[in-house]
Design a protein around this motif. Structure first.
Motif, mmCIF file in Angstrom:
data_model
loop_
_atom_site.group_PDB
_atom_site.id
_atom_site.type_symbol
_atom_site.label_atom_id
_atom_site.label_comp_id
_atom_site.label_asym_id
_atom_site.label_seq_id
_atom_site.Cartn_x
_atom_site.Cartn_y
_atom_site.Cartn_z
ATOM 1 N N SER A 265 19.451 -41.298 -19.962
ATOM 2 C CA SER A 265 19.579 -42.589 -19.296
ATOM 3 C C SER A 265 18.260 -42.957 -18.615
ATOM 4 C CB SER A 265 20.745 -42.579 -18.312
ATOM 5 O OG SER A 265 21.116 -43.894 -17.973
ATOM 6 N N MET A 266 18.220 -43.051 -17.293
ATOM 7 C CA MET A 266 16.939 -43.298 -16.633
ATOM 8 C C MET A 266 15.972 -42.148 -16.900
ATOM 9 S SD MET A 266 16.970 -46.263 -15.182
ATOM 10 C CE MET A 266 15.501 -46.182 -14.152
ATOM 11 N N GLY A 267 16.516 -40.930 -17.008
ATOM 12 C CA GLY A 267 15.682 -39.781 -17.368
ATOM 13 C C GLY A 267 15.117 -39.904 -18.762
ATOM 14 N N GLY A 268 15.860 -40.568 -19.672
ATOM 15 C CA GLY A 268 15.340 -40.836 -21.006
ATOM 16 C C GLY A 268 14.229 -41.858 -20.982
ATOM 17 N N LEU A 269 14.405 -42.871 -20.154
ATOM 18 C CA LEU A 269 13.367 -43.890 -19.976
ATOM 19 C C LEU A 269 12.073 -43.268 -19.483
ATOM 20 C CD1 LEU A 269 12.172 -46.776 -19.462
ATOM 21 C CD2 LEU A 269 13.406 -46.741 -17.277
ATOM 22 N N ILE A 270 12.147 -42.483 -18.413
ATOM 23 C CA ILE A 270 10.918 -41.944 -17.836
ATOM 24 C C ILE A 270 10.308 -40.881 -18.738
ATOM 25 C CG2 ILE A 270 11.913 -40.077 -16.436
ATOM 26 C CD1 ILE A 270 9.135 -42.580 -15.384
ATOM 27 N N SER A 271 11.118 -40.199 -19.558
ATOM 28 C CA SER A 271 10.570 -39.221 -20.499
ATOM 29 C C SER A 271 9.783 -39.922 -21.607
ATOM 30 C CB SER A 271 11.695 -38.363 -21.087
ATOM 31 O OG SER A 271 12.321 -37.598 -20.078
ATOM 32 N N MET A 272 10.302 -41.059 -22.083
ATOM 33 C CA MET A 272 9.579 -41.824 -23.090
ATOM 34 C C MET A 272 8.276 -42.353 -22.522
ATOM 35 S SD MET A 272 9.591 -42.848 -26.245
ATOM 36 C CE MET A 272 7.880 -43.195 -26.625
ATOM 37 N N TYR A 273 8.335 -42.851 -21.297
ATOM 38 C CA TYR A 273 7.111 -43.348 -20.659
ATOM 39 C C TYR A 273 6.093 -42.207 -20.501
ATOM 40 C CZ TYR A 273 3.876 -45.111 -17.185
ATOM 41 O OH TYR A 273 2.727 -45.485 -16.526
ATOM 42 N N ALA A 274 6.585 -41.020 -20.110
ATOM 43 C CA ALA A 274 5.683 -39.900 -19.845
ATOM 44 C C ALA A 274 4.916 -39.490 -21.095
ATOM 45 C CB ALA A 274 6.470 -38.708 -19.299
ATOM 46 N N PHE A 288 17.344 -39.163 -24.481
ATOM 47 C CA PHE A 288 18.793 -39.214 -24.612
ATOM 48 C C PHE A 288 19.321 -40.472 -23.924
ATOM 49 C CE2 PHE A 288 17.559 -34.858 -25.028
ATOM 50 C CZ PHE A 288 18.509 -34.203 -25.795
ATOM 51 N N SER A 289 20.047 -41.303 -24.672
ATOM 52 C CA SER A 289 20.715 -42.488 -24.107
ATOM 53 C C SER A 289 19.797 -43.258 -23.158
ATOM 54 C CB SER A 289 21.986 -42.065 -23.374
ATOM 55 O OG SER A 289 22.828 -41.290 -24.187
ATOM 56 N N PRO A 290 18.636 -43.679 -23.626
ATOM 57 C CA PRO A 290 17.610 -44.228 -22.725
ATOM 58 C C PRO A 290 17.974 -45.597 -22.156
ATOM 59 C CG PRO A 290 16.943 -44.486 -25.008
ATOM 60 C CD PRO A 290 18.182 -43.641 -25.032
ATOM 61 N N ALA A 291 17.638 -45.792 -20.884
ATOM 62 C CA ALA A 291 17.928 -47.046 -20.186
ATOM 63 C C ALA A 291 16.752 -48.016 -20.315
ATOM 64 C CB ALA A 291 18.220 -46.760 -18.709
ATOM 65 N N PHE A 292 16.411 -48.352 -21.552
ATOM 66 C CA PHE A 292 15.254 -49.223 -21.775
ATOM 67 C C PHE A 292 15.494 -50.637 -21.263
ATOM 68 C CE2 PHE A 292 14.237 -46.292 -25.546
ATOM 69 C CZ PHE A 292 13.321 -45.564 -24.801
ATOM 70 N N TRP A 293 16.748 -51.048 -21.175
ATOM 71 C CA TRP A 293 17.037 -52.429 -20.765
ATOM 72 C C TRP A 293 16.499 -52.747 -19.373
ATOM 73 C CZ3 TRP A 293 19.724 -53.948 -16.456
ATOM 74 C CH2 TRP A 293 20.447 -52.965 -15.774
ATOM 75 N N LEU A 294 16.384 -51.700 -18.517
ATOM 76 C CA LEU A 294 15.928 -51.947 -17.153
ATOM 77 C C LEU A 294 14.409 -52.027 -17.063
ATOM 78 C CD1 LEU A 294 17.229 -52.316 -14.360
ATOM 79 C CD2 LEU A 294 16.840 -49.886 -13.941
ATOM 80 N N ALA A 295 13.729 -51.740 -18.161
ATOM 81 C CA ALA A 295 12.269 -51.696 -18.143
ATOM 82 C C ALA A 295 11.702 -52.311 -19.413
ATOM 83 C CB ALA A 295 11.794 -50.255 -17.987
ATOM 84 N N PRO A 296 11.890 -53.610 -19.635
ATOM 85 C CA PRO A 296 11.445 -54.228 -20.891
ATOM 86 C C PRO A 296 9.938 -54.142 -21.127
ATOM 87 C CG PRO A 296 12.134 -55.904 -19.287
ATOM 88 C CD PRO A 296 12.565 -54.575 -18.741
ATOM 89 N N LYS A 297 9.173 -53.923 -20.067
ATOM 90 C CA LYS A 297 7.720 -53.817 -20.248
ATOM 91 C C LYS A 297 7.339 -52.568 -21.041
ATOM 92 C CE LYS A 297 3.361 -54.326 -17.718
ATOM 93 N NZ LYS A 297 2.664 -53.249 -18.430
#
Length: 374
Positions: A265-274, A288-297
């Protein structure tokens, strides 16, 4: 169950694509002075979401109308915090309320009691002898905070002199198997013990506890409706402070090919960014189940950093029961990093029965681990 809710991390946009309406009518046993909120897998289980306060109708009746995409949803009613969540009449926790949204829906909810009207007993958990706490208050200079850090060492670590690959994982509170068992654990230590017995590569796992109420900000590299994003500083902490410390204290393989990052979720988002930000530090990522919707940039940032990801291994996974937006956004990022679909270092799994919960991530951790072990 309250602990489970605090650490289930399901995020869906409140406004995206074709929307359906769900009207939820709530009755309470007696008049209260607090505001009521709805918290669920559409707002990362935030118990006090400003946009999700219920409207008081008459006496002990409340209501709220949500606009959501088709999908399966879970929720509970709170009085602004998880210590004041709805409960059974005897104070015991209730299962998450659910609805499967296919058409405009009306739902009636009757609350029996509130958890804070009863004395709550905290469980004392015990962990395996090869799961350790590195520090209960490890200093994060980039954020001026302290955080508990966990580590899993393979059972043969103390008997060998070899060095090991490392996976850095978010939401450390939920990673390891506890006694008594919890409903909200990945139990990655149990999985690794089993995989290693079957001949898989041995690895170290470092777990970083999440920031509680600030999790939505700390795992987001961008500003959002939840506040100023601290994700850039958080990832900087992983790279500049935590990894050097772990490498200095434990026998690790320090190179990029042996360093991974993962989360849900948010951990998936920040892992992709990292991995996009530091592809020379993290050679692989579990998203896993990334919360990309909260960070469209993040879509633009990934496009700008594609060249650096050419040798990276990225594992994407989400479930159809997490909502259409979750899978859609994951596929959008996948199409950026693997546009022709032929890069074998990029894996995407869309799982029919997948839900936004730890049992799903527990199960899908196995193919992720096998993928990065190759």
């Amino acid at each position: 169950m309250i602990g489970r809710l605090l650490t289930i991390f399901f995020l869906l946009p409140l406004v995206t694509g074709a929307q359906l309406k769900v009207l939820i009518n709530v009755s309470v046993p007696k008049q209260i002075n607090d505001s009521l909120f709805i918290a669920g897998n559409f707002n990362d289980w935030n118990p006090r979401g400003k946009a999700l306060v219920l409207n008081q109708k008459i006496n002990n009746s409340y209501s709220i109308q949500l606009s959501l995409p088709k999908g399966f949803y879970e929720f509970k009613i709170t009085r602004g915090s998880w210590s004041k969540v709805e409960s059974q009449a005897n104070g015991k926790s209730i299962e998450n309320r659910t609805f499967n949204l296919n058409v405009d829906t009306t739902m009636d909810v009757s609350i029996a009691n509130w958890a804070d009207h009863f004395t709550q007993v905290d469980e004392k958990y015990h962990y395996g002898d090869h799961v350790h706490i590195v520090d209960t208050a490890f200093f994060m200079p980039q954020l001026d905070k302290h955080r508990q850090i966990w580590i899993y060492l393979p059972k043969n670590y103390s008997k060998s002199k070899k060095k090991y690959p490392v996976i850095y994982m978010q939401d450390g509170q939920n990673l390891f198997h506890a006694n008594p068992p919890r409903a909200n654990e990945w139990a990655v230590d149990s999985l690794l013990d089993s995989l290693i017995r079957e001949g898989s590569k041995e690895m170290i796992i470092v777990g970083i506890d999440h920031a509680g109420k600030d999790r939505l900000k700390e795992y987001n590299p961008y500003d959002s409706q939840y506040g100023k994003g601290d994700g850039k500083a958080y990832v900087q902490f992983l790279v500049e402070t935590l990894k050097p410390y772990i490498d200095s204290k434990y026998r690790t393989l320090r190179d990029v090919k042996n360093t991974s990052i993962a989360g849900s979720s948010m951990g998936g988002l920040i892992s992709m960014y990292a991995i996009a930000k530091y592809p020379k530090v993290f050679g692989s990522a579990g998203v896993f189940s990334p919360a990309f919707w909260l960070a469209p940039k993040i879509y633009d940032d990934i496009k700008d950093r594609l060249a650096g990801l050419k040798n990276s291994k990225i594992f994407f996974v989400a479930g159809d029961k997490e909502g259409s937006a979750m899978v859609r956004d994951m596929k959008k990022v996948h199409s950026i990093v693997n546009p022709d679909g032929i890069n074998k270092n990029i894996m995407l799994l869309e799982i029919e029965d997948g839900k936004h919960t730890e049992w799903f991530w527990h199960r899908e951790f196995v193919p992720f681990y096998q993928f990065i072990s190759k």
